[in-house]
Design an enzyme around this catalytic site. Structure first.
Site: not given
Lengths: 140, 140
Positions: A9, A81, A130
């Protein structure tokens, strides 16, 4: 051999999730799912499934959350992010850290039960990355 | 009905594509393809295919490029924009603009022959959004 198996994502920090979700639905016809809270990370979040990958909307649960600090600099919101899927979080972290990355905070779990970790933007092209290892049967 | 059919790519602005590609390969085992130039947009770019979606690395071709201005504020690089796939660019633009978005610059073509357009971040949660209508047989 690559530990990264896909793009999970892209996260957008926003002042208010409901307002942001409505704006994206009106402009792009895309719909956010239910709002979750992740108290360990100090965020409220919702996902928009685009089929191949997701948008994550995040807003701070408290004024001392890192997302609150991001919004102080970017009051309208902004790209926060990017998250890569990895097969094995510990192995992927070891490779990244061996190549100069630094972990931001501790590894933990997201609202889906996936194992996650963040890498400091300073060593990764100014990008907060991430890494996410899918939990077994964790996806809604 | 949604005009958005998927997440095409997330773009990272970087001072130097070769250096950035090497850093991402060492940290994450992901590999960039060949470097292209898009003189109309004033950028040099390369793609990293993650299977379901791509990372786009972009660097400015000239000091007056918008990407150069971004790098003045973010010298190490940073998340620059997100690109959604759409079935019909003109229809998707009409919906977005009807809901308050503003187009940044003119619609054009990318290095793959896809039709693309950008929306001003101010009206879209502080996020520069690109819309991309795949050209027939255009993908490498």
């Amino acid at each position: 051999m690559s530990e990264v198996t896909g793009l999970s994502h892209v996260a957008i920090a926003v002042p208010d999730i409901a307002t942001a979700a409505t704006a994206l639905e009106r402009k792009f016809g895309i719909k956010a799912g239910p709002v979750h809270e992740n108290t360990a990370q100090g965020v409220r979040l919702a996902y928009i499934d685009l089929g191949n990958a997701r948008i994550e909307l995040i807003s701070p649960l408290s004024p001392d959350s890192p997302v609150a600090k991001f919004l102080e600099k970017n009051p309208a919101g902004g790209l926060h992010h990017v998250c890569f899927n990895v097969g094995d979080l510990d192995a992927a972290l070891a490779v990244a850290i061996g190549a100069g990355a630094r972990q931001a905070g501790k590894s933990g779990n997201n609202v889906h039960g996936d194992r996650i970790a963040f890498l400091n933007p300073r060593e990764v092209l100014g990008v907060l990355v991430e890494l996410e290892e899918k939990g077994v049967g964790s996806r809604e």
